[in-house]
Enzyme design. Structure first.
Site, mmCIF file in Angstrom:
data_model
loop_
_atom_site.group_PDB
_atom_site.id
_atom_site.type_symbol
_atom_site.label_atom_id
_atom_site.label_comp_id
_atom_site.label_asym_id
_atom_site.label_seq_id
_atom_site.Cartn_x
_atom_site.Cartn_y
_atom_site.Cartn_z
ATOM 1 N N TYR A 10 0.832 -1.222 0.000
ATOM 2 C CA TYR A 10 0.000 0.000 0.000
ATOM 3 C C TYR A 10 0.862 1.266 0.000
ATOM 4 O O TYR A 10 0.768 2.085 -0.920
ATOM 5 C CB TYR A 10 -0.925 -0.066 1.219
ATOM 6 C CG TYR A 10 -1.721 1.185 1.490
ATOM 7 C CD1 TYR A 10 -2.362 1.876 0.460
ATOM 8 C CD2 TYR A 10 -1.850 1.664 2.801
ATOM 9 C CE1 TYR A 10 -3.109 3.017 0.733
ATOM 10 C CE2 TYR A 10 -2.602 2.787 3.076
ATOM 11 C CZ TYR A 10 -3.219 3.464 2.042
ATOM 12 O OH TYR A 10 -3.955 4.594 2.313
ATOM 13 N N LEU A 32 5.280 -10.299 -2.990
ATOM 14 C CA LEU A 32 3.829 -10.331 -3.253
ATOM 15 C C LEU A 32 3.059 -11.113 -2.181
ATOM 16 O O LEU A 32 1.966 -11.599 -2.441
ATOM 17 C CB LEU A 32 3.523 -10.886 -4.654
ATOM 18 C CG LEU A 32 4.094 -10.060 -5.821
ATOM 19 C CD1 LEU A 32 3.681 -10.653 -7.164
ATOM 20 C CD2 LEU A 32 3.633 -8.590 -5.755
ATOM 21 N N ALA A 73 9.029 -3.412 3.145
ATOM 22 C CA ALA A 73 8.527 -4.783 3.245
ATOM 23 C C ALA A 73 8.445 -5.206 4.707
ATOM 24 O O ALA A 73 9.466 -5.293 5.383
ATOM 25 C CB ALA A 73 9.451 -5.722 2.483
ATOM 26 N N SER A 116 6.907 3.001 12.478
ATOM 27 C CA SER A 116 5.497 3.130 12.827
ATOM 28 C C SER A 116 5.326 3.806 14.181
ATOM 29 O O SER A 116 6.188 3.685 15.063
ATOM 30 C CB SER A 116 4.899 1.723 12.896
ATOM 31 O OG SER A 116 3.658 1.726 13.543
ATOM 32 N N TYR A 140 4.894 -6.527 16.796
ATOM 33 C CA TYR A 140 5.003 -5.686 15.592
ATOM 34 C C TYR A 140 5.786 -4.410 15.910
ATOM 35 O O TYR A 140 6.786 -4.082 15.261
ATOM 36 C CB TYR A 140 3.603 -5.345 15.042
ATOM 37 C CG TYR A 140 3.652 -4.257 14.000
ATOM 38 C CD1 TYR A 140 4.286 -4.477 12.777
ATOM 39 C CD2 TYR A 140 3.097 -2.994 14.238
ATOM 40 C CE1 TYR A 140 4.369 -3.477 11.822
ATOM 41 C CE2 TYR A 140 3.164 -1.990 13.290
ATOM 42 C CZ TYR A 140 3.804 -2.242 12.082
ATOM 43 O OH TYR A 140 3.887 -1.237 11.146
ATOM 44 N N LYS A 144 9.689 -3.182 14.772
ATOM 45 C CA LYS A 144 10.026 -1.916 14.109
ATOM 46 C C LYS A 144 11.112 -1.168 14.902
ATOM 47 O O LYS A 144 12.045 -0.610 14.328
ATOM 48 C CB LYS A 144 8.768 -1.036 13.977
ATOM 49 C CG LYS A 144 7.798 -1.525 12.916
ATOM 50 C CD LYS A 144 8.346 -1.252 11.529
ATOM 51 C CE LYS A 144 7.506 -1.835 10.429
ATOM 52 N NZ LYS A 144 8.083 -1.669 9.092
ATOM 53 N N ASN A 169 -1.521 7.054 11.167
ATOM 54 C CA ASN A 169 -2.483 6.182 10.468
ATOM 55 C C ASN A 169 -2.618 6.536 8.993
ATOM 56 O O ASN A 169 -3.353 7.470 8.634
ATOM 57 C CB ASN A 169 -3.836 6.258 11.170
ATOM 58 C CG ASN A 169 -3.804 5.568 12.524
ATOM 59 O OD1 ASN A 169 -3.002 5.927 13.379
ATOM 60 N ND2 ASN A 169 -4.621 4.566 12.696
HETATM 61 N N1 UFG Z 1 -11.377 0.436 14.925
HETATM 62 C C1 UFG Z 1 -12.714 0.224 15.199
HETATM 63 N N2 UFG Z 1 -13.388 -0.643 14.396
HETATM 64 C C2 UFG Z 1 -12.805 -1.296 13.353
HETATM 65 C C3 UFG Z 1 -11.435 -1.060 13.080
HETATM 66 C C4 UFG Z 1 -10.749 -0.164 13.891
HETATM 67 O O1 UFG Z 1 -13.270 0.762 16.147
HETATM 68 O O2 UFG Z 1 -13.479 -2.091 12.675
HETATM 69 C C5 UFG Z 1 -10.661 1.412 15.766
HETATM 70 C C6 UFG Z 1 -9.412 0.810 16.420
HETATM 71 O O3 UFG Z 1 -9.757 0.166 17.612
HETATM 72 C C7 UFG Z 1 -8.562 2.081 16.592
HETATM 73 C C8 UFG Z 1 -8.953 2.967 15.409
HETATM 74 O O4 UFG Z 1 -10.188 2.436 14.937
HETATM 75 O O5 UFG Z 1 -8.952 2.732 17.762
HETATM 76 C C9 UFG Z 1 -7.946 2.899 14.286
HETATM 77 O O6 UFG Z 1 -7.674 1.540 14.008
HETATM 78 P P1 UFG Z 1 -6.819 1.050 12.768
HETATM 79 O O7 UFG Z 1 -6.777 -0.452 12.821
HETATM 80 O O8 UFG Z 1 -7.325 1.693 11.520
HETATM 81 O O9 UFG Z 1 -5.377 1.660 13.044
HETATM 82 P P2 UFG Z 1 -4.443 1.507 14.321
HETATM 83 O O10 UFG Z 1 -4.419 2.842 14.984
HETATM 84 O O11 UFG Z 1 -4.774 0.352 15.158
HETATM 85 O O12 UFG Z 1 -3.076 1.107 13.615
HETATM 86 C C10 UFG Z 1 -2.182 2.004 13.095
HETATM 87 C C11 UFG Z 1 -1.334 1.306 12.039
HETATM 88 C C12 UFG Z 1 -0.527 0.197 12.664
HETATM 89 C C13 UFG Z 1 0.262 0.755 13.821
HETATM 90 C C14 UFG Z 1 -0.634 1.465 14.794
HETATM 91 C C15 UFG Z 1 0.154 2.133 15.885
HETATM 92 O O13 UFG Z 1 -2.162 0.763 11.044
HETATM 93 O O14 UFG Z 1 0.382 -0.326 11.709
HETATM 94 O O15 UFG Z 1 -1.359 2.483 14.118
HETATM 95 O O16 UFG Z 1 -0.615 2.141 17.039
HETATM 96 F F1 UFG Z 1 0.864 -0.265 14.483
#
Ligand code: UFG
Length: 327
Positions: A10, A32, A73, A116, A140, A144, A169
């Site tokens: 992505y 991939l 990656a 991250s 994870y 990192k 994010n």
């Molecule tokens: N969330 C929901 N419902 C969903 C999906 C997510 O409520 O169906 C909430 C999660 O609990 C979180 C927020 O939405 O509070 C954002 O969640 P994401 O999964 O979109 O993103 P994260 O903040 O968990 O993750 C991001 C990066 C990760 C990194 C992390 C660092 O994608 O790679 O930030 O905390 F590790």
């Protein structure tokens, strides 16, 4: 010539676009496992393979005159990393060590690394700068941070010049709609809400509404993937010119939005009412993660330019278009 490892993923594929638009010659190496061949710009040379394969890396460095390596990656599912840490230490740490070792053997000494906000764990402050204590709470995030430390040691011991970028994010899609976020499984909030609004999921779950935030749902800092990609081009130029030899930068918008606010904004932009369910907390979610990205503004002149509405609009256009392509 630049080598982009993980350039079919992505964020990697969006950076490849920016690089080729900037008239850079790019070789992409990607196994991939989660990336997509279609996501790689056709102006880039594509090699399917794994960075853990040191013989393949050696061959790539012999064939192409690589000036710098950009490394995207990685396995990146927090939950999976808790269940299967070996995968994270192998794919993210051990493979990167192989990459850095073969780079060193070939005297390639310029490196851009994707890190991250997960390295901060559950921070003690709401607005995080690069001096905030790193204390990752899952394999994870730890993987990192370990690579960040390896990269730093390569700098001090072997003269590697690097920039490490800590993403908050990432969201949104490329302006032409050719590429965008396409994970399987999808775990991120914005694509999940939009997939629900397109009828691919029956509802959207909010993971917990008892956090210490204004509406009880988690607050995050969403940054458009093209803003992220631009930061890589600036970081790369600074490393190539040796203006920067070792630096870590946060990449965020500096604005926090709660899960509820994201769902409401998706509703306003799409005009479709979501079915929202309350679910239990997801393990390891901090209440608030918002970046202070002033360091990169000061040192490289970068700041995020795309706001949350436009992030969601671009993601919506992308998600609608992949639905059409699939029909
Ligand atoms: N969330 C929901 N419902 C969903 C999906 C997510 O409520 O169906 C909430 C999660 O609990 C979180 C927020 O939405 O509070 C954002 O969640 P994401 O999964 O979109 O993103 P994260 O903040 O968990 O993750 C991001 C990066 C990760 C990194 C992390 C660092 O994608 O790679 O930030 O905390 F590790």
């Amino acid at each position: 010539m630049l080598l982009v490892v993980g350039g079919a993923g992505y964020i990697g594929s969006h950076v490849v676009k920016e690089l080729v638009e900037d008239n850079r010659e790019v070789v992409v190496l990607d196994n991939l496992s989660t990336g997509h061949r279609w996501a790689v710009d056709e102006r880039a040379i594509f090699i399917e393979g794994d960075m853990a394969d040191s013989k393949l890396l050696q061959k790539v460095f012999e064939i192409y005159n690589i000036e710098a390596v950009l490394h995207f990656a990685a396995s990146s599912l927090v939950g999976e990393s808790v269940i299967n840490p070996i995968k994270y230490y192998e794919n993210n740490v051990s493979s990167t060590l192989t990459l850095l070792k073969v780079m060193k053997e070939n005297k390639i000494d310029k490196f851009i690394f994707s890190s991250s906000a997960a390295v901060y764990g559950i921070p003690s402050v709401d607005i995080i700068d690069e001096n905030t204590l790193t204390n990752p709470i899952n394999p994870y995030g730890k993987s990192k941070l370990m690579v960040e430390q390896i990269v730093e040691d390569f700098h001090y011991s072997y003269g590697l010049k690097y920039v490490t970028l800590r993403y908050f994010n990432a969201a949104g899609a490329y302006k032409t709609g050719e590429i965008g976020e396409y994970h399987n499984p999808e775990t991120h909030l914005i694509p999940l809400v939009l997939e629900h609004l397109l009828g691919k999921k029956s509802s959207i779950s909010i993971y917990g509404n008892d956090y210490n935030t204004k509406d009880g749902t988690c607050i995050r800092d969403y940054i458009h993937v093209t803003d992220l990609a631009r930061a890589h081009v600036l970081a790369l130029n600074a490393v190539l010119n040796e203006e920067v030899t070792n630096a870590i930068f946060n990449l965020g918008n500096g604005n926090g939005y709660s899960v509820k606010e994201i769902i409401d904004t998706c509703e306003i932009i799409t005009g479709i009412k979501p079915i929202v369910k309350l679910d239990k907390r997801r393990i390891g979610d901090p209440d608030v993660l918002v970046a202070n990205s002033k360091k990169i503004l000061k040192e490289l002149g970068w700041k995020a330019t795309i706001d949350i509405e436009d992030i969601i609009k671009s993601a919506w256009n992308w998600h609608k278009s992949i639905l059409v392509k699939r029909k």
